[in-house]
Design a protein around this motif. Structure first.
Motif, mmCIF file in Angstrom:
data_model
loop_
_atom_site.group_PDB
_atom_site.id
_atom_site.type_symbol
_atom_site.label_atom_id
_atom_site.label_comp_id
_atom_site.label_asym_id
_atom_site.label_seq_id
_atom_site.Cartn_x
_atom_site.Cartn_y
_atom_site.Cartn_z
ATOM 1 N N THR A 50 -75.237 -41.619 62.455
ATOM 2 C CA THR A 50 -75.176 -43.070 62.618
ATOM 3 C C THR A 50 -73.749 -43.566 62.412
ATOM 4 N N ASP A 51 -73.079 -43.039 61.390
ATOM 5 C CA ASP A 51 -71.688 -43.426 61.141
ATOM 6 C C ASP A 51 -70.793 -43.017 62.309
ATOM 7 N N GLU A 52 -71.016 -41.810 62.841
ATOM 8 C CA GLU A 52 -70.221 -41.344 63.982
ATOM 9 C C GLU A 52 -70.475 -42.220 65.212
ATOM 10 N N ALA A 53 -71.738 -42.564 65.459
ATOM 11 C CA ALA A 53 -72.079 -43.420 66.596
ATOM 12 C C ALA A 53 -71.448 -44.804 66.428
ATOM 13 N N GLN A 54 -71.479 -45.324 65.212
ATOM 14 C CA GLN A 54 -70.873 -46.627 64.939
ATOM 15 C C GLN A 54 -69.362 -46.579 65.179
ATOM 16 N N GLU A 55 -68.742 -45.478 64.739
ATOM 17 C CA GLU A 55 -67.296 -45.328 64.940
ATOM 18 C C GLU A 55 -66.972 -45.218 66.438
ATOM 19 N N PHE A 57 -68.749 -46.444 68.843
ATOM 20 C CA PHE A 57 -69.007 -47.782 69.387
ATOM 21 C C PHE A 57 -67.817 -48.704 69.149
ATOM 22 N N ILE A 58 -67.334 -48.726 67.917
ATOM 23 C CA ILE A 58 -66.206 -49.605 67.565
ATOM 24 C C ILE A 58 -64.966 -49.220 68.365
ATOM 25 N N LYS A 87 -74.209 -47.183 71.414
ATOM 26 C CA LYS A 87 -75.089 -48.213 70.845
ATOM 27 C C LYS A 87 -75.753 -48.989 71.993
ATOM 28 N N SER A 90 -76.602 -53.302 72.874
ATOM 29 C CA SER A 90 -75.876 -54.171 71.953
ATOM 30 C C SER A 90 -75.542 -55.512 72.617
#
Length: 188
Positions: A50-55, A57-58, A87, A90
């Motif tokens: 999840t953290d990797e996907a968020q990174e 995405f950002i 993501k 979104s």
């Protein structure tokens, strides 16, 4: 007294009496704990993903914004696809897609306006008219295209009328046709 305790003792599980029996019971207990450790590992793995996907995405959204601000519409589109993969669905992606679509429309309209003005300068009225029509097809509220279309249509009609007389100059022998031709020339 022993008789009253006997039924209670029968219902209780047998406890290991020796250390060997404890050692034999311990692996079974560890196995029952093992899934919990695995669940913890899974939770940690899910959190890391999840953290990797968020990174991702950002980073992709940041790249899309930068590309859009620099006018690199293809780069912005590509970065948005990466953000969508990280993501899906979104709202931020949807908003940036709207901004990208608006920038693409603006670019298309600017290109059509430039090309139509060039055709107009060269007195290629029909070509200019088609370009203004394409702009109006993309955006019916495009003021430059409406006024340009009107202006070019008038010039095209005038050119067609002049061509009418030039194709058959014998018409000018008639006083009415000659008068109409003179009025037409005054409009030029």
């Amino acid at each position: 007294e022993d008789a009253t305790l006997a039924p209670e003792q029968e219902s209780l599980p047998a406890l290991p009496a020796t250390t060997d029996e404890v050692a034999e019971a311990a692996p079974a207990k560890q196995e029952s704990v093992q899934p919990r450790e695995s669940e913890s590992d899974n939770n940690e793995s899910d959190a890391a993903q999840t953290d990797e996907a968020q990174e991702r995405f950002i980073n992709a959204m940041s790249g899309a914004l930068d590309a859009l601000q620099q006018g690199n519409l293809a780069g912005a589109r590509q970065a948005l696809e990466q953000a969508e993969a990280a993501k899906p669905g979104s709202e931020a992606i949807k908003e940036l897609r709207r901004q990208l679509a608006s920038a693409e429309l603006t670019r298309q309209l600017s290109d059509l306006a430039r090309r139509a003005a060039d055709r107009e300068r060269k007195e290629l009225w029909q070509d200019a008219l088609e370009l203004f029509d394409r702009a109006l097809h993309l955006d019916p509220s495009a003021a430059f295209a409406r006024t340009g279309r009107q202006r070019v249509s008038e010039r095209l009609a005038l050119e067609q009328a002049v061509d009418h007389y030039l194709r058959d100059p014998g018409r000018l022998q008639s006083p009415t046709a000659l008068h109409n031709a003179k009025r037409l020339l005054q409009q030029l």
